[in-house]
Design an enzyme around this catalytic site. Structure first.
Site, PDB file in Angstrom:
ATOM      1  N   ASP A 104       0.859  -1.189   0.000  1.00  0.00           N
ATOM      2  CA  ASP A 104       0.000   0.000   0.000  1.00  0.00           C
ATOM      3  C   ASP A 104       0.893   1.237   0.000  1.00  0.00           C
ATOM      4  O   ASP A 104       1.863   1.308   0.765  1.00  0.00           O
ATOM      5  CB  ASP A 104      -0.907  -0.005   1.237  1.00  0.00           C
ATOM      6  CG  ASP A 104      -1.936   1.108   1.201  1.00  0.00           C
ATOM      7  OD1 ASP A 104      -3.034   0.855   0.678  1.00  0.00           O
ATOM      8  OD2 ASP A 104      -1.634   2.220   1.686  1.00  0.00           O
TER       9      ASP A 104
ATOM     10  N   ASN B 129      -2.335  13.128  -3.352  1.00  0.00           N
ATOM     11  CA  ASN B 129      -3.478  13.627  -4.136  1.00  0.00           C
ATOM     12  C   ASN B 129      -3.886  15.034  -3.702  1.00  0.00           C
ATOM     13  O   ASN B 129      -4.169  15.899  -4.539  1.00  0.00           O
ATOM     14  CB  ASN B 129      -4.670  12.672  -3.996  1.00  0.00           C
ATOM     15  CG  ASN B 129      -4.568  11.475  -4.929  1.00  0.00           C
ATOM     16  OD1 ASN B 129      -3.944  11.545  -5.985  1.00  0.00           O
ATOM     17  ND2 ASN B 129      -5.177  10.369  -4.545  1.00  0.00           N
TER      18      ASN B 129
ATOM     19  N   HIS C 229      -4.928  14.849  -8.397  1.00  0.00           N
ATOM     20  CA  HIS C 229      -5.172  13.448  -8.737  1.00  0.00           C
ATOM     21  C   HIS C 229      -4.407  12.997  -9.991  1.00  0.00           C
ATOM     22  O   HIS C 229      -4.057  11.818 -10.108  1.00  0.00           O
ATOM     23  CB  HIS C 229      -6.671  13.211  -8.923  1.00  0.00           C
ATOM     24  CG  HIS C 229      -7.431  13.231  -7.630  1.00  0.00           C
ATOM     25  ND1 HIS C 229      -7.512  12.141  -6.798  1.00  0.00           N
ATOM     26  CD2 HIS C 229      -8.121  14.226  -7.007  1.00  0.00           C
ATOM     27  CE1 HIS C 229      -8.232  12.435  -5.728  1.00  0.00           C
ATOM     28  NE2 HIS C 229      -8.619  13.707  -5.826  1.00  0.00           N
TER      29      HIS C 229
ATOM     30  N   ASP D 270      -2.134   9.749 -10.173  1.00  0.00           N
ATOM     31  CA  ASP D 270      -2.206   8.709 -11.209  1.00  0.00           C
ATOM     32  C   ASP D 270      -0.815   8.346 -11.722  1.00  0.00           C
ATOM     33  O   ASP D 270      -0.521   7.176 -11.998  1.00  0.00           O
ATOM     34  CB  ASP D 270      -3.080   9.174 -12.374  1.00  0.00           C
ATOM     35  CG  ASP D 270      -4.567   9.197 -12.024  1.00  0.00           C
ATOM     36  OD1 ASP D 270      -4.932   8.648 -10.971  1.00  0.00           O
ATOM     37  OD2 ASP D 270      -5.349   9.768 -12.815  1.00  0.00           O
TER      38      ASP D 270
ATOM     39  N   GLU E  26      -4.965   2.578  -3.915  1.00  0.00           N
ATOM     40  CA  GLU E  26      -3.510   2.651  -3.912  1.00  0.00           C
ATOM     41  C   GLU E  26      -2.899   1.345  -3.413  1.00  0.00           C
ATOM     42  O   GLU E  26      -1.763   1.306  -2.947  1.00  0.00           O
ATOM     43  CB  GLU E  26      -3.022   3.813  -3.029  1.00  0.00           C
ATOM     44  CG  GLU E  26      -3.327   3.678  -1.552  1.00  0.00           C
ATOM     45  CD  GLU E  26      -4.645   4.329  -1.152  1.00  0.00           C
ATOM     46  OE1 GLU E  26      -4.744   4.724   0.019  1.00  0.00           O
ATOM     47  OE2 GLU E  26      -5.559   4.434  -1.989  1.00  0.00           O
TER      48      GLU E  26
END
Length: 336
Positions: A213, A221, A226, A230, A256
């Site tokens: 994770d 973010n 965002h 990405d 994530e």
């Protein structure tokens, strides 16, 4: 009494002439009929030839024992990009054009026609003369009306299904792949993971399950947007596929969160793989509007034991170990 000759009766010469004329007329009619048949046959031949040229499938016929090619339609040259005359001279022209990975299947499925009389579900790839790869759907049938003293003839029709196959493969890719990272999506990952789990249990092989994770991903973010988040996901997915061994499974199973299954991997080797993955990710560098930053991951690792009855057992242990890595300060691997 003297009888006068009947003026209506034909003379012998006249009768002979009439008979001759009748014969000529009959012959002429036969010739005209024959000419009409020839013209009709020619028209049919031209029509058949036009149809064969327009059909985007290869019609073919071979003599089974010798594999001599008796006929191949014009579409052969369009689809294969090869000379039909060379194929008629040597049947190996077709066999040699089949993709090496499909050649055994194509040959075996063809021989089944002797037993089944018809084989209608043959799909294999060919390599054209200019190096293109095309998919064929090739149906073949045996001549069931042949007498014992006649050679066995196999006829078939090979259709170019390249576009259809590409669409099928694209639909399959979309159904099994995470759109953003091009990794396996959650459903496909766990389908493959279950198969590897069953194989390991049945054959008594080692198996490792890894969860990772991204640390503080929400902050990334919130701070950089965002789109930047990405890019982080993309780079980590690329790193995961690069570090893991060939045959390992890797997928994005959450926002994530990524997972990996390592078939045949002993616990100590799995730990080395996880540690290397964490180190490689930590060395990644990202920049946004003149700001540079890095990322780390927390990982939970576990291995198959004799007490495990389902893949869910491994998933639960890896998940708990991953959250323990978070509690211990992140950027580490915890074994569960």
């Amino acid at each position: 009494m003297v009888h006068q000759k009947d003026s209506q009766s034909p003379s012998p010469a006249s009768a002979t002439l009439d008979a001759s004329q009748s014969t000529v007329a009959a012959t002429l009619l036969e010739l005209m009929h024959a000419q009409g048949e020839v013209e009709r046959l020619s028209e049919r031949e031209q029509l058949l030839s036009s149809l064969l040229v327009s059909v985007n499938a290869v019609l073919w016929a071979i003599e089974w024992e010798t594999r001599r090619v008796l006929y191949v339609s014009p579409a052969y040259e369009r689809i294969f990009g090869r000379s039909a005359s060379l194929l008629l001279a040597d049947h190996n022209e077709w066999r040699n054009s089949i993709h090496p990975e499909d050649s055994d299947y194509a040959e075996h499925s063809l021989t089944q026609v002797l037993e089944l009389k018809a084989v209608e579900d043959r799909q294999y790839r060919i390599i054209t003369a200019d190096g293109q790869i095309r998919w064929l759907s090739d149906k073949c049938f045996i001549n069931q009306h042949a007498t014992p003293d006649q050679p066995v003839i196999v006829v078939g029709i090979a259709e170019d299904i390249t576009e259809k196959k590409q669409l099928e493969l694209e639909l399959q890719r979309l159904a099994t792949t995470d759109v953003l990272t091009s990794s396996s999506n959650r459903r496909h990952f766990f389908e493959c993971a279950h198969r590897e789990y069953e194989r390991a249990r049945t054959q008594g092989l080692p198996l490792a399950f890894l969860l990772l994770d991204i640390d503080d991903f929400k902050t990334i973010n919130d701070t950089y947007g965002h789109l930047e988040g990405d890019q982080v996901l993309l780079r980590i997915a690329e790193m995961g596929r690069g570090v893991l061994r060939r045959g390992d499974l890797f997928g994005r199973i959450g926002g994530e969160e990524f997972a990996a299954v390592l078939p045949g991997c002993a616990p100590e080797t799995a730990m080395q793989v996880a540690q290397r993955l964490g180190q490689e990710i930590q060395q990644l560098s990202f920049s946004h509007e003149d700001q540079t930053y890095g990322v780390t991951v927390s990982q939970g690792l576990t291995s198959l034991t004799a007490e495990d009855t389902t893949l869910d057992n491994l998933f639960a242990r890896a998940d708990a170990a991953m959250y323990e890595a978070k509690r211990q300060g992140k950027n580490r691997v915890v074994v569960g």
